[in-house]
Design a protein around this motif. Structure first.
Motif, PDB file in Angstrom:
ATOM      1  N   LEU A 220       0.875  -1.175   0.000  1.00 31.03           N
ATOM      2  CA  LEU A 220       0.000   0.000   0.000  1.00 31.03           C
ATOM      3  C   LEU A 220       0.910   1.222   0.000  1.00 31.03           C
ATOM      4  O   LEU A 220       1.501   1.555   1.020  1.00 31.03           O
ATOM      5  N   LYS A 221       1.045   1.873  -1.140  1.00 34.33           N
ATOM      6  CA  LYS A 221       1.962   2.997  -1.270  1.00 34.33           C
ATOM      7  C   LYS A 221       1.581   4.134  -0.337  1.00 34.33           C
ATOM      8  O   LYS A 221       0.402   4.338  -0.028  1.00 34.33           O
TER       9      LYS A 221
ATOM     10  N   MET B  36       1.401   7.246  -0.838  1.00 30.57           N
ATOM     11  CA  MET B  36       0.509   8.238  -1.436  1.00 30.57           C
ATOM     12  C   MET B  36      -0.947   7.753  -1.484  1.00 30.57           C
ATOM     13  O   MET B  36      -1.872   8.563  -1.626  1.00 30.57           O
ATOM     14  N   ASP B  37      -1.133   6.421  -1.353  1.00 30.17           N
ATOM     15  CA  ASP B  37      -2.493   5.874  -1.430  1.00 30.17           C
ATOM     16  C   ASP B  37      -3.120   5.655  -0.055  1.00 30.17           C
ATOM     17  O   ASP B  37      -4.270   5.235   0.038  1.00 30.17           O
ATOM     18  N   ARG B  38      -2.392   5.935   1.000  1.00 33.23           N
ATOM     19  CA  ARG B  38      -2.901   5.675   2.342  1.00 33.23           C
ATOM     20  C   ARG B  38      -3.867   6.769   2.784  1.00 33.23           C
ATOM     21  O   ARG B  38      -3.597   7.959   2.631  1.00 33.23           O
ATOM     22  N   ILE B  39      -4.981   6.317   3.342  1.00 31.58           N
ATOM     23  CA  ILE B  39      -5.998   7.225   3.872  1.00 31.58           C
ATOM     24  C   ILE B  39      -5.873   7.247   5.389  1.00 31.58           C
ATOM     25  O   ILE B  39      -5.742   6.193   6.022  1.00 31.58           O
ATOM     26  N   ASN B  40      -5.887   8.420   5.973  1.00 33.32           N
ATOM     27  CA  ASN B  40      -5.774   8.527   7.426  1.00 33.32           C
ATOM     28  C   ASN B  40      -6.918   7.785   8.107  1.00 33.32           C
ATOM     29  O   ASN B  40      -8.070   7.856   7.676  1.00 33.32           O
ATOM     30  N   GLY B  41      -6.567   7.058   9.176  1.00 36.46           N
ATOM     31  CA  GLY B  41      -7.567   6.295   9.908  1.00 36.46           C
ATOM     32  C   GLY B  41      -7.019   5.831  11.239  1.00 36.46           C
ATOM     33  O   GLY B  41      -6.105   6.454  11.789  1.00 36.46           O
ATOM     34  N   GLU B  42      -7.545   4.743  11.756  1.00 35.32           N
ATOM     35  CA  GLU B  42      -7.175   4.271  13.086  1.00 35.32           C
ATOM     36  C   GLU B  42      -6.471   2.916  13.079  1.00 35.32           C
ATOM     37  O   GLU B  42      -6.002   2.466  14.124  1.00 35.32           O
ATOM     38  N   LEU B  43      -6.385   2.236  11.933  1.00 36.78           N
ATOM     39  CA  LEU B  43      -5.764   0.911  11.881  1.00 36.78           C
ATOM     40  C   LEU B  43      -4.253   1.036  11.760  1.00 36.78           C
ATOM     41  O   LEU B  43      -3.752   1.649  10.817  1.00 36.78           O
ATOM     42  N   PRO B  44      -3.487   0.472  12.701  1.00 32.98           N
ATOM     43  CA  PRO B  44      -2.021   0.500  12.564  1.00 32.98           C
ATOM     44  C   PRO B  44      -1.600  -0.243  11.304  1.00 32.98           C
ATOM     45  O   PRO B  44      -2.097  -1.342  11.030  1.00 32.98           O
TER      46      PRO B  44
ATOM     47  N   GLY C  50      -7.112   4.228   7.039  1.00 27.58           N
ATOM     48  CA  GLY C  50      -8.538   3.945   6.937  1.00 27.58           C
ATOM     49  C   GLY C  50      -8.853   3.151   5.689  1.00 27.58           C
ATOM     50  O   GLY C  50     -10.033   2.950   5.357  1.00 27.58           O
ATOM     51  N   ASN C  51      -7.834   2.682   4.975  1.00 25.23           N
ATOM     52  CA  ASN C  51      -8.025   1.889   3.757  1.00 25.23           C
ATOM     53  C   ASN C  51      -8.630   0.520   4.077  1.00 25.23           C
ATOM     54  O   ASN C  51      -8.477  -0.006   5.183  1.00 25.23           O
ATOM     55  N   LYS C  52      -9.300  -0.060   3.078  1.00 25.13           N
ATOM     56  CA  LYS C  52      -9.782  -1.434   3.206  1.00 25.13           C
ATOM     57  C   LYS C  52      -8.629  -2.377   2.860  1.00 25.13           C
ATOM     58  O   LYS C  52      -8.246  -2.520   1.697  1.00 25.13           O
ATOM     59  N   VAL C  53      -8.065  -2.982   3.870  1.00 21.32           N
ATOM     60  CA  VAL C  53      -6.949  -3.906   3.701  1.00 21.32           C
ATOM     61  C   VAL C  53      -7.215  -5.159   4.529  1.00 21.32           C
ATOM     62  O   VAL C  53      -8.138  -5.193   5.356  1.00 21.32           O
ATOM     63  N   ASP C  54      -6.418  -6.202   4.284  1.00 22.29           N
ATOM     64  CA  ASP C  54      -6.508  -7.390   5.136  1.00 22.29           C
ATOM     65  C   ASP C  54      -6.130  -7.006   6.561  1.00 22.29           C
ATOM     66  O   ASP C  54      -5.102  -6.354   6.784  1.00 22.29           O
ATOM     67  N   ILE C  55      -6.955  -7.401   7.515  1.00 25.66           N
ATOM     68  CA  ILE C  55      -6.698  -7.090   8.924  1.00 25.66           C
ATOM     69  C   ILE C  55      -6.233  -8.355   9.637  1.00 25.66           C
ATOM     70  O   ILE C  55      -6.917  -9.383   9.598  1.00 25.66           O
ATOM     71  N   PHE C  56      -5.068  -8.277  10.254  1.00 18.00           N
ATOM     72  CA  PHE C  56      -4.505  -9.421  10.954  1.00 18.00           C
ATOM     73  C   PHE C  56      -4.882  -9.357  12.432  1.00 18.00           C
ATOM     74  O   PHE C  56      -5.009  -8.286  13.019  1.00 18.00           O
TER      75      PHE C  56
ATOM     76  N   GLY D  35      -2.881  -3.835   9.873  1.00 12.01           N
ATOM     77  CA  GLY D  35      -2.639  -4.166   8.481  1.00 12.01           C
ATOM     78  C   GLY D  35      -1.141  -4.230   8.255  1.00 12.01           C
ATOM     79  O   GLY D  35      -0.355  -3.794   9.098  1.00 12.01           O
ATOM     80  N   ALA D  36      -0.712  -4.797   7.115  1.00  7.77           N
ATOM     81  CA  ALA D  36       0.722  -4.941   6.874  1.00  7.77           C
ATOM     82  C   ALA D  36       1.016  -4.894   5.386  1.00  7.77           C
ATOM     83  O   ALA D  36       0.192  -5.299   4.558  1.00  7.77           O
ATOM     84  N   ASP D  37       2.221  -4.388   5.046  1.00  9.48           N
ATOM     85  CA  ASP D  37       2.596  -4.337   3.636  1.00  9.48           C
ATOM     86  C   ASP D  37       3.315  -5.617   3.220  1.00  9.48           C
ATOM     87  O   ASP D  37       3.462  -6.564   3.999  1.00  9.48           O
TER      88      ASP D  37
END
Length: 364
Positions: A226-227, A229-237, A253-259, A280-282
């Motif tokens: 998740l580059k 520049m594409d990250r949306i501010n939110g609460e998920l580390p 705040g992006n929709k990503v896989d949550i571990f 989330g993780a890259d």
């Protein structure tokens, strides 16, 4: 300053006058020369100095002696600011030190101003950190000396006295909050039980066996890119490679896989960390699924993984991936031919209390 600040401090910040200062006018920059692996000596010597890894957030616990030509001298009471050009990590170093490895750019900022102490450098560090937000592997750091930061001024000069008092008051507030937190959570109990004392004293007699990570916890999972520049501010580390902030580079705040919490991450360099929260993780992160373990056992396993994976064989040119985790073997304590989870729990509980003891005594 970072985090929430008491109303009285906010008022002080509102009422202060500010001036803009070029970093190059405040500091001398020096590239910190690292010790080549062929010349490095990591044998403990109490007369020696600490060694930093190729980022300022990894300091070897022991003091060592190496050739003086690799020693970076820091005056007592006059810390420096250091940053890594590749990962934009930045922090304070307050003692003379060595840096391991003769690759990777590690820069030191040495104050030009005579009046200098830890509080003032900490205040300035926070101002510089604001300029580092969002910078990373793909950003050039050549322009750092030409960056401008805002500092408090009085009669047209930098107000070092204000910085001193502000940081002192902020520290006092945080100590009070920490004291209350320790009390509410029960972490102020640092007295060892008889079982914990026994676990510590018997450590040298523990029987160990080798286990494959995949056999224990199933296939590891790799995060997804998740580059910045594409990250949306939110609460998920969002976890990426690196030691700064335990590898948490942003809150998204992006929709990503949550571990799941209670899992272990291994970054591209083989550095393992326990996560007691959802994240989330890259794609530079491998996730080991230890959800079913108790918290203390998972922390024990994290240490076992780190010892096996963080060997120096992984780097920018040879990344650690999930497939490497699946092939990893670790050493764990056994009793009656089974993994001794009880011992792991009790030992980590004891170590936890030993670590927290100094903090509890500090805030009293």
């Amino acid at each position: 300053m970072p985090g929430k600040i008491d109303a009285s401090l906010n008022e002080k910040l509102k009422n202060i006058q500010w001036g803009e200062y070029r970093i190059g006018d405040l500091f001398h920059k020096k590239t910190i020369k690292g010790i080549p692996k062929s010349e490095e000596n990591l044998i403990e010597n109490p007369k020696g100095y600490h060694v930093f890894g190729q980022n300022i957030y990894y300091q070897y616990p022991q003091k060592v002696l190496n050739d003086d030509k690799y020693l970076t001298q820091v005056e007592p009471g006059k810390p420096i600011i250091a940053y890594t050009s590749s990962t934009a990590q930045i922090g304070i170093i307050s003692e003379s030190f060595y840096r391991t490895g003769d690759n990777g750019a590690f820069q030191g900022l040495f104050p030009k101003f005579e009046q200098c102490n830890y509080n003032q450098i900490l205040f300035i560090l926070v101002a510089i950190k604001r300029k580092f937000i969002g910078l990373g592997y793909n950003d050039s750091m050549a322009h750092v000396m030409d960056l401008y930061i805002k500092l408090p001024v009085c009669d047209g000069k930098i107000d070092f006295t204000y910085m001193d008092s502000f940081v002192d008051e902020l520290k006092a507030q945080q100590v009070d909050k920490l004291k209350a937190y320790l009390s509410i959570t029960g972490l102020d109990n640092y007295e060892l039980t008889s079982d914990e004392k026994m676990a510590l004293s018997n450590f040298g007699n523990v029987t160990w066996s080798k286990f494959n990570l995949k056999d224990l916890y199933g296939l590891s999972t790799r995060g997804k890119r998740l580059k910045s520049m594409d990250r949306i501010n939110g609460e998920l580390p969002f976890v990426t490679a690196g030691e700064a902030n335990e590898g948490v580079s942003a809150f998204i705040g992006n929709k990503v896989d949550i571990f799941s919490k209670n899992t272990i991450t291994i970054d591209m360099f083989g550095s393992a960390k326990f996560r007691n929260y959802k994240y989330g993780a890259d794609d530079h992160i491998a996730v080991v699924h230890t959800e079913e373990l108790s918290k203390f056992s998972a922390i024990f396993v994290t240490t076992a993984i780190h010892k096996s994976s963080y060997t120096g064989q992984f780097s920018y040119s040879r990344n650690f991936y999930a497939k490497d985790a699946d092939e990893l073997n670790i050493q764990l304590p056994v009793k009656d031919n089974n993994i001794d989870n009880h011992y792991m729990d009790v030992l980590i509980s004891a170590i936890h209390k030993l670590v927290i003891k100094d903090i509890v005594l500090y805030v009293k």
